[in-house]
Design a protein around this motif. Structure first.
Motif, short mmCIF file in Angstrom:
data_model
loop_
_atom_site.label_atom_id
_atom_site.label_comp_id
_atom_site.label_asym_id
_atom_site.label_seq_id
_atom_site.Cartn_x
_atom_site.Cartn_y
_atom_site.Cartn_z
N HIS A 38 28.66 10.63 -72.04
CA HIS A 38 27.28 11.00 -71.72
C HIS A 38 26.35 10.29 -72.70
N TYR A 39 25.45 9.47 -72.16
CA TYR A 39 24.42 8.82 -72.95
C TYR A 39 23.08 9.15 -72.31
N GLY A 40 22.11 9.52 -73.13
CA GLY A 40 20.82 9.91 -72.60
C GLY A 40 19.85 8.77 -72.36
N ASP A 41 19.83 7.77 -73.26
CA ASP A 41 18.77 6.77 -73.16
C ASP A 41 19.23 5.33 -73.31
N MET A 42 20.52 5.08 -73.22
CA MET A 42 21.02 3.70 -73.26
C MET A 42 22.33 3.60 -72.50
N ILE A 43 22.73 2.38 -72.19
CA ILE A 43 23.98 2.11 -71.49
C ILE A 43 25.10 2.07 -72.53
N LEU B 235 24.56 9.24 -67.24
CA LEU B 235 23.45 8.64 -67.97
C LEU B 235 22.16 9.39 -67.69
N GLY B 236 21.30 9.49 -68.69
CA GLY B 236 19.96 9.99 -68.46
C GLY B 236 19.14 8.93 -67.75
N GLU B 237 18.18 9.34 -66.95
CA GLU B 237 17.34 8.38 -66.25
C GLU B 237 16.62 7.42 -67.21
N PRO B 238 16.26 7.85 -68.45
CA PRO B 238 15.65 6.89 -69.38
C PRO B 238 16.54 5.68 -69.66
N ALA B 239 17.87 5.85 -69.59
CA ALA B 239 18.77 4.72 -69.80
C ALA B 239 18.63 3.70 -68.68
N ILE B 240 18.20 4.16 -67.49
CA ILE B 240 18.04 3.29 -66.33
C ILE B 240 16.63 2.71 -66.26
N ARG B 241 15.64 3.53 -66.57
CA ARG B 241 14.24 3.11 -66.42
C ARG B 241 13.72 2.36 -67.65
N GLY B 242 14.28 2.66 -68.82
CA GLY B 242 13.81 1.99 -70.03
C GLY B 242 14.20 0.52 -70.02
N VAL B 243 13.24 -0.36 -70.22
CA VAL B 243 13.50 -1.80 -70.15
C VAL B 243 13.93 -2.32 -71.53
N VAL B 244 15.13 -2.86 -71.60
CA VAL B 244 15.69 -3.42 -72.84
C VAL B 244 15.83 -4.92 -72.67
N GLU C 125 20.00 -7.70 -64.80
CA GLU C 125 21.42 -8.05 -64.89
C GLU C 125 22.24 -6.84 -65.29
N GLN C 126 21.73 -6.05 -66.25
CA GLN C 126 22.47 -4.88 -66.72
C GLN C 126 22.63 -3.84 -65.62
N LEU C 127 21.57 -3.57 -64.90
CA LEU C 127 21.63 -2.55 -63.84
C LEU C 127 22.52 -3.02 -62.68
N ALA D 228 21.35 4.79 -55.64
CA ALA D 228 20.04 4.55 -55.02
C ALA D 228 18.94 4.52 -56.08
N LEU D 229 19.03 5.41 -57.07
CA LEU D 229 18.03 5.42 -58.14
C LEU D 229 18.10 4.12 -58.95
N ILE D 230 19.31 3.63 -59.20
CA ILE D 230 19.46 2.38 -59.96
C ILE D 230 18.89 1.21 -59.17
N ARG D 231 19.14 1.18 -57.87
CA ARG D 231 18.57 0.10 -57.03
C ARG D 231 17.04 0.17 -57.03
N ASP D 232 16.50 1.38 -57.01
CA ASP D 232 15.04 1.53 -57.07
C ASP D 232 14.50 1.01 -58.40
N ALA D 233 15.23 1.30 -59.50
CA ALA D 233 14.80 0.82 -60.81
C ALA D 233 14.80 -0.70 -60.86
N ILE D 234 15.78 -1.33 -60.22
CA ILE D 234 15.85 -2.80 -60.17
C ILE D 234 14.61 -3.35 -59.45
#
Length: 278
Positions: free
Chosen positions: A110-115, A166-175, A183-185, A268-274
């Motif tokens: 479980h990670y809240g804000d990163m991959i 994963l927390g959604e911040p790990a997906i939405r936060g741009v690194v 590429e990461q998503l 679906a959420l990850i594809r939306d983030a992309i």
């Protein structure tokens, strides 16, 4: 048979030393006093989180009344446990984790804000490591390469069962910028298609959950049979094997599974983030 490596040998050594001590009716406090250690150091030894010198081992064997043959076998185990593993360039305090990860039969993460490292691309890892206070800039590339190498096990012939929340911040936060994050998503989506990988996302729209501000990994090993809880900080890590810790964190992970989006909705959420990346 391949050499299981020093991390597994430390676990085996710890289990054997605990069996020796308990069979002799010796308390951890007595071992601590014998070696002039803190009791917590004995716990770390028996949990496989540290090694022991030959002289210290002799004193424990004598106190527990262990015969010569068994003492020699434990000495060989301790010698192998003291070797350094070849797990690539990682921070010293994370070396044991990488060793256990490489032979784990199951990983619950479980990670809240990163991959997590085992799923990172090189560019994403480099962007994170460049900001880490415990990493020298000249080591960034090599540590990033080691994370990519770790990810390769997920597509090997003998991968671990991997469940990641994963927390959604790990997906939405741009690194590292839009291209790096894309590429990461996309890599996450590829990994999520593997039959032994389960990936779920905790949505910000319903953010209250039992592990806020706490990331963790539960590592299960098949040989020796053992489960370890791994907690990582900025400059160190804790390895816990007590039943009370494992019971609590396993309960939390199972609750997170229920609270998180389904695998399909998570993808679906990850594809939306992309699609919304800059």
């Amino acid at each position: 048979m391949t050499n299981p490596g020093p991390v597994i040998r430390r676990l085996e050594l710890g289990l054997e030393l605990r069996r020796m001590r308990e069979a002799a009716g010796v308390e951890p406090k007595e071992i601590a006093e014998l070696l002039r250690w803190d009791v917590s150091k004995v716990s770390k030894l028996e949990n496989g989180a540290r090694t022991i010198s030959a002289a210290e081992l002799d004193r424990i064997a004598e106190r527990c009344g262990i015969d010569h043959d068994r003492t020699e076998r434990v000495h060989q185990l301790a010698k192998e446990a003291r070797k350094r593993g070849s797990y690539g360039r990682v921070q010293d305090w994370a070396r044991s984790y990488v060793g256990m990860e490489s032979v784990a039969s199951e990983l619950l993460i479980h990670y809240g804000d990163m991959i997590p490292g085992i799923m990172q691309t090189k560019a994403y890892a480099e962007a994170l490591l460049a900001q880490a206070i415990s990493v020298r800039q000249e080591d960034v590339g090599r540590i990033a390469d080691s994370r990519v190498a770790r990810r390769a096990r997920l597509t090997s012939e003998n991968p671990p069962e991997l469940s990641v929340i994963l927390g959604e911040p790990a997906i939405r936060g741009v690194v590292g910028g839009g291209e790096v994050m894309k590429e990461q998503l996309e890599t996450l989506l590829e990994l999520a298609r593997l039959k032994h990988v389960t990936l779920q996302v905790l949505p910000l729209a319903d953010w209250a959950h039992p592990s806020l501000d706490s990331s963790f990994t539960i590592i299960s090993l098949a040989e020796p049979v053992k489960t370890i809880l791994y907690l990582e900080g900025l400059t160190n890590a804790d390895y816990l094997a007590g039943s009370q810790h494992l019971k609590s964190y396993t309960l939390v992970f199972n609750r997170l599974r229920v609270a998180a989006l389904s695998e399909h909705a998570s993808a679906a959420l990850i594809r939306d983030a992309i699609e919304t990346l800059p």
